[in-house]
Design an enzyme around this catalytic site. Structure first.
Site, PDB file in Angstrom:
ATOM      1  N   SER A 190       0.847  -1.198   0.000  1.00  0.00           N
ATOM      2  CA  SER A 190       0.000   0.000   0.000  1.00  0.00           C
ATOM      3  C   SER A 190       0.876   1.238   0.000  1.00  0.00           C
ATOM      4  O   SER A 190       2.031   1.195   0.457  1.00  0.00           O
ATOM      5  CB  SER A 190      -0.874   0.007   1.252  1.00  0.00           C
ATOM      6  OG  SER A 190      -1.522   1.260   1.411  1.00  0.00           O
ATOM      7  N   TYR A 203      -2.020  -1.089  10.515  1.00  0.00           N
ATOM      8  CA  TYR A 203      -2.154  -1.441   9.089  1.00  0.00           C
ATOM      9  C   TYR A 203      -0.929  -0.989   8.299  1.00  0.00           C
ATOM     10  O   TYR A 203      -0.335  -1.765   7.532  1.00  0.00           O
ATOM     11  CB  TYR A 203      -3.429  -0.796   8.534  1.00  0.00           C
ATOM     12  CG  TYR A 203      -3.610  -0.975   7.042  1.00  0.00           C
ATOM     13  CD1 TYR A 203      -4.141  -2.145   6.519  1.00  0.00           C
ATOM     14  CD2 TYR A 203      -3.242   0.036   6.148  1.00  0.00           C
ATOM     15  CE1 TYR A 203      -4.312  -2.309   5.153  1.00  0.00           C
ATOM     16  CE2 TYR A 203      -3.411  -0.117   4.784  1.00  0.00           C
ATOM     17  CZ  TYR A 203      -3.945  -1.285   4.293  1.00  0.00           C
ATOM     18  OH  TYR A 203      -4.104  -1.446   2.934  1.00  0.00           O
TER      19      TYR A 203
HETATM   20  P1  NAD Z   1     -11.632  -5.873  -0.121  1.00  0.00           P
HETATM   21  O1  NAD Z   1     -12.380  -5.703   1.127  1.00  0.00           O
HETATM   22  O2  NAD Z   1     -12.410  -6.009  -1.366  1.00  0.00           O
HETATM   23  O3  NAD Z   1     -10.656  -7.096  -0.029  1.00  0.00           O
HETATM   24  C1  NAD Z   1     -10.046  -7.533   1.160  1.00  0.00           C
HETATM   25  C2  NAD Z   1     -10.372  -8.992   1.310  1.00  0.00           C
HETATM   26  O4  NAD Z   1      -9.581  -9.537   2.352  1.00  0.00           O
HETATM   27  C3  NAD Z   1     -11.801  -9.285   1.692  1.00  0.00           C
HETATM   28  O5  NAD Z   1     -12.620  -9.408   0.568  1.00  0.00           O
HETATM   29  C4  NAD Z   1     -11.668 -10.610   2.448  1.00  0.00           C
HETATM   30  O6  NAD Z   1     -12.068 -11.673   1.637  1.00  0.00           O
HETATM   31  C5  NAD Z   1     -10.189 -10.730   2.720  1.00  0.00           C
HETATM   32  N1  NAD Z   1      -9.945 -11.021   4.125  1.00  0.00           N
HETATM   33  C6  NAD Z   1      -9.842 -10.147   5.149  1.00  0.00           C
HETATM   34  N2  NAD Z   1      -9.637 -10.811   6.306  1.00  0.00           N
HETATM   35  C7  NAD Z   1      -9.590 -12.133   5.982  1.00  0.00           C
HETATM   36  C8  NAD Z   1      -9.398 -13.314   6.743  1.00  0.00           C
HETATM   37  N3  NAD Z   1      -9.185 -13.280   8.070  1.00  0.00           N
HETATM   38  N4  NAD Z   1      -9.457 -14.508   6.103  1.00  0.00           N
HETATM   39  C9  NAD Z   1      -9.664 -14.560   4.767  1.00  0.00           C
HETATM   40  N5  NAD Z   1      -9.830 -13.452   3.994  1.00  0.00           N
HETATM   41  C10 NAD Z   1      -9.788 -12.271   4.607  1.00  0.00           C
HETATM   42  O7  NAD Z   1     -10.635  -4.627  -0.212  1.00  0.00           O
HETATM   43  P2  NAD Z   1      -9.408  -4.288  -1.168  1.00  0.00           P
HETATM   44  O8  NAD Z   1      -9.188  -2.839  -0.971  1.00  0.00           O
HETATM   45  O9  NAD Z   1      -9.590  -4.818  -2.525  1.00  0.00           O
HETATM   46  O10 NAD Z   1      -8.197  -5.013  -0.460  1.00  0.00           O
HETATM   47  C11 NAD Z   1      -7.304  -5.857  -1.131  1.00  0.00           C
HETATM   48  C12 NAD Z   1      -5.877  -5.541  -0.714  1.00  0.00           C
HETATM   49  O11 NAD Z   1      -5.524  -4.254  -1.189  1.00  0.00           O
HETATM   50  C13 NAD Z   1      -5.649  -5.515   0.806  1.00  0.00           C
HETATM   51  O12 NAD Z   1      -4.427  -6.144   1.107  1.00  0.00           O
HETATM   52  C14 NAD Z   1      -5.544  -4.048   1.087  1.00  0.00           C
HETATM   53  O13 NAD Z   1      -4.765  -3.792   2.234  1.00  0.00           O
HETATM   54  C15 NAD Z   1      -4.870  -3.557  -0.161  1.00  0.00           C
HETATM   55  N6  NAD Z   1      -4.969  -2.118  -0.380  1.00  0.00           N
HETATM   56  C16 NAD Z   1      -6.185  -1.538  -0.575  1.00  0.00           C
HETATM   57  C17 NAD Z   1      -6.263  -0.174  -0.754  1.00  0.00           C
HETATM   58  C18 NAD Z   1      -7.574   0.524  -0.969  1.00  0.00           C
HETATM   59  O14 NAD Z   1      -7.597   1.750  -0.943  1.00  0.00           O
HETATM   60  N7  NAD Z   1      -8.654  -0.166  -1.189  1.00  0.00           N
HETATM   61  C19 NAD Z   1      -5.094   0.599  -0.756  1.00  0.00           C
HETATM   62  C20 NAD Z   1      -3.881  -0.030  -0.551  1.00  0.00           C
HETATM   63  C21 NAD Z   1      -3.830  -1.394  -0.377  1.00  0.00           C
END
Ligand code: NAD
Ligand code: MG
Length: 298
Positions: A190, A203
């Site tokens: 991130s 985080y």
């Molecule tokens: P999202 O909520 O769509 O995806 C996150 C997923 O993590 C969930 O759908 C869930 O299935 C899974 N998850 C969480 N806890 C879990 C557990 N204990 N067991 C199994 N699965 C679990 O959100 P996203 O933003 O697409 O996130 C995907 C990745 O991108 C993450 O690592 C997040 O940190 C990273 N990220 C997101 C952003 C943003 O702004 N959305 C920015 C930087 C990084």
């Protein structure tokens, strides 16, 4: 949603129709409950055989960035095991349906990746159901904002690290034991690894740890022909953000401070994962690919 990922358009205006607003969800949240639907590339992602016959395990594949990546991988010719939490079954079934529409195999594997044995079982399932594993996308993540360190509970610290860091290590260990040369591991960091928000201490620290772990693992596995890389998203419109990732009242301004002046959509992240998964990135190892709307990174 846009119709064509290759459209020649102004990136400040792409997705101008998705204007995020104050809202909140419990638990991991659902894509289907976002008030403004995120674009996962359902209409726009066009494959060209870049992952033909590959066998992928993607965590957090039900929604957001992982969901968009799962759609893209299938349209590039890969079969996919989808990992997600049981309460996300409806989102996961939608993505599985889109994978099958692309003519590929989708295996749904609900469960909690904070458990080491479950992480091992996800790799075992991929090997038994798809005949092996060539791609691991460690994408699942937990993000909960807390304004004061005094309110950061032991439980949250532990869950955030287990989900984001421990699972990435457990999954990488299990996958590396099975992967043939040519395989790829892609973790998800991130912008928070470089620019930590004061209300995302646990985080942000996990995201820096993921970067560091992958730089080391990349060197260890490169001689075996397994490439390890990282994607580092900026603000992207997903359930993570609407389910406690940000204070709800800040969601209407989410992403506005990036140079492009808007949040990204999951569809804009998927091509980075495709690039790092496929042989076209054969000399890219230990890299962090930033997809963040222009925020400077080291
Ligand atoms: P999202 O909520 O769509 O995806 C996150 C997923 O993590 C969930 O759908 C869930 O299935 C899974 N998850 C969480 N806890 C879990 C557990 N204990 N067991 C199994 N699965 C679990 O959100 P996203 O933003 O697409 O996130 C995907 C990745 O991108 C993450 O690592 C997040 O940190 C990273 N990220 C997101 C952003 C943003 O702004 N959305 C920015 C930087 C990084
Ligand atoms: Mg989800």
């Amino acid at each position: 949603m846009i119709d064509d990922q290759y459209a020649f358009d102004d990136p400040t205006k792409r997705y101008a129709g998705i204007d995020t607003s104050e809202q909140s969800q419990d638990g991991p949240g659902l894509d289907s409950k976002l008030e403004q639907h995120a674009d996962l590339g359902e209409k726009s992602y066009r494959g060209s055989g870049r992952l033909t016959g590959r066998r992928a395990l993607i965590t957090g594949a039900d929604s957001g960035i992982g969901g968009a990546t799962a759609i893209a991988f299938a349209r590039e010719g890969a079969d996919v095991v989808l990992s997600y939490l049981p309460e996300e079954e409806s989102d996961a079934q939608r993505i599985a349906g889109l994978i099958r529409d692309a003519g590929r195999t989708a295996v749904t594997a609900p469960g909690d990746i904070t458990d080491a044995a479950f992480c091992q079982s996800l790799v075992d399932t991929t090997v038994s159901e798809l005949g092996g594993i060539d791609i691991l996308v460690a994408n699942a993540g937990k993000q909960q904002h807390v304004e004061e360190i005094a309110d950061l509970t032991d439980e949250q610290i532990e869950e955030t690290f287990r989900t984001n860091v421990f699972a990435t290590i457990w999954l990488s260990r299990a996958a590396a034991a099975e992967m043939p040369p040519g395989s790829t591991i892609i973790a998800t960091s991130s912008i928070q690894a470089y620019q930590p928000s004061p209300n995302l201490l646990d985080y942000a620290a996990t995201k820096a740890a993921i970067n560091n772990f992958c730089k080391g693992l990349a060197q260890q596995l490169a001689p075996r022909g397994i490439r390890v890389n990282v994607v580092a998203p900026g603000p992207v419109w997903t359930p993570l953000q609407a389910a406690g990732g940000q204070p709800p009242e800040e969601l209407d301004e989410f992403g506005d401070s990036t140079p492009l002046g808007r949040p990204g959509q999951p569809a804009e992240l998927a091509p980075a994962f495709v690039f790092l998964a496929s042989g076209e990135s054969s000399y890219v190892v230990g890299e962090t690919l930033h997809v963040n709307g222009g925020s400077p990174t080291p």
